[in-house]
Design an enzyme around this catalytic site. Structure first.
Site, PDB file in Angstrom:
ATOM      1  N   LYS A   8       1.041  30.971  11.743  1.00 32.13           N
ATOM      2  CA  LYS A   8       1.340  30.154  10.556  1.00 32.13           C
ATOM      3  C   LYS A   8       0.462  28.905  10.554  1.00 32.13           C
ATOM      4  CE  LYS A   8       3.645  26.511  12.535  1.00 32.13           C
ATOM      5  NZ  LYS A   8       2.732  25.489  12.938  1.00 32.13           N
TER       6      LYS A   8
ATOM      7  N   ASP B  61      10.440  26.578  15.149  1.00 37.28           N
ATOM      8  CA  ASP B  61       9.740  27.317  14.090  1.00 37.28           C
ATOM      9  C   ASP B  61       9.866  28.834  14.233  1.00 37.28           C
ATOM     10  OD1 ASP B  61       8.101  27.548  16.246  1.00 37.28           O
ATOM     11  OD2 ASP B  61       6.346  26.622  15.326  1.00 37.28           O
TER      12      ASP B  61
END
Ligand code: C5P
Length: 313
Positions: free
Chosen positions: A11, A141
């Site tokens: 990401k 995350d």
């Protein structure tokens, strides 16, 4: 099935704002997270013993319980003792394509893939929210890594609002192999330098999240306006990481000079990304950076933004 192969994409952060301190020692954040196509591959196999084993083709990646993927397997064994007793331990093989300690969630996605893969291998039938609850116990995350796509993340980073897909843009990623940034160091240094700007009242924290939800960047993402998104990229951690690593700062400046849609450090860095309209622009920018900097320590990748997280290969 006794074995699964999973794709674990990295990401980038299109937005990272540090709002304040939390009682658990973490920071209250508002982020916009975006999956990219560049991905690790995770192979899982039940081994009919009680053991968890981990192998990785990258020498810098630990293969013991300090690795988040190993801890993900431990968490599954502890949470589902009947399945563990039935299926036994697991052999995990990580093929690393994402750079390590780079701000691209490389360790987190591997852990997310272990959770998703063991759920499948053990026929547990967990829902995405159930998997994300487990993921939140391992790292801030990791819940996002499971669902992927484009999302606003608040709280520690684990509370997610999925947004529309933004998979028509490309990025160039750039990282010096010899530079790694410790995420705890980046956040601690930020706290030391910027604590006086922190807000703590509940309504202030909520209003910072609302500001992003109804703000210009979200609007540009919904309308898929690449130029506007590029202009509005933001990362508070640049304030502490860039002064410490001038080479990373120069890289970012070079991307900006090449007229990309926008450029920013991802997460706690040191990877810098350049947002591009299409593959041709991204490839052209990558070769210009390679030619200008001409340093074998600099690694570059071209990849596309992507709309989903962990996938069965
Ligand atoms: O949760 P994760 O393991 O990704 O966090 C790594 C480190 O980053 C934490 O130990 C903490 O120092 C910092 N962090 C933080 N606030 C967050 C997320 C991470 O301070 N919301």
């Amino acid at each position: 099935m006794k074995s699964y192969s999973l794709i674990a994409p990295g990401k980038i952060n299109l937005y990272l704002e540090i709002i304040g301190d939390r009682a658990d020692g973490f920071h209250e954040l508002v982020m916009i997270l975006q999956t990219i196509e560049l991905a690790d591959v995770i192979d899982l196999q039940s081994n009919d013993t009680q053991d968890i084993t981990l192998h990785c083709n990258h020498p810098q990646v630990p293969v013991d319980a300090t690795n988040l993927a190993y801890r993900a397997a431990q968490l599954m064994c502890k949470t589902f003792p009947a399945a563990y007793a039935n299926y036994g331990g697991v052999d995990i093989k990580i093929t690393k394509n994402l750079p390590v300690a780079a701000g691209l969630a490389g360790g987190s996605v591997d852990a997310a893939a272990v959770l998703v893969g063991m759920d499948l291998m053990w026929n547990l039938g967990l829902t995405q929210p159930e998997l994300q609850d487990l993921a939140g116990k391992l790292g801030s995350d990791i819940p996002f890594c499971i669902s992927g796509g484009t999302a606003i993340a608040t709280g520690r980073g684990e509370k997610l609002d999925l947004i529309t897909n933004l998979d028509n843009l490309w990025v160039v990623l750039a990282k010096y192999q010899s530079i790694s940034v410790s995420t705890p160091w980046a956040y601690q240094t930020y706290r030391q330098n910027y604590r006086n700007s922190y807000v703590s009242a509940r309504e202030d924290v909520i209003s910072r999240g609302d500001r992003i939800r109804s703000g210009e960047l979200m609007n540009a993402i919904i309308k898929q306006e690449g130029h506007k998104i590029g202009e509005l990229l933001y990362n508070d951690l640049e304030k502490v990481v860039l002064p410490e690593y001038p080479k990373v700062s120069q890289l970012r400046q070079l991307f900006a000079d090449l007229g990309v849609l926008g450029t920013m450090m991802s997460g706690s860095g040191p990877t810098v990304f350049a947002l591009c309209s299409n593959e041709e622009q991204a490839t052209d920018v990558m070769s210009k950076v390679q030619h200008t900097i001409n340093d074998s320590d600099l690694e570059l990748w071209v990849t596309k933004l992507a709309s989903s997280g962990i996938q069965v290969a």
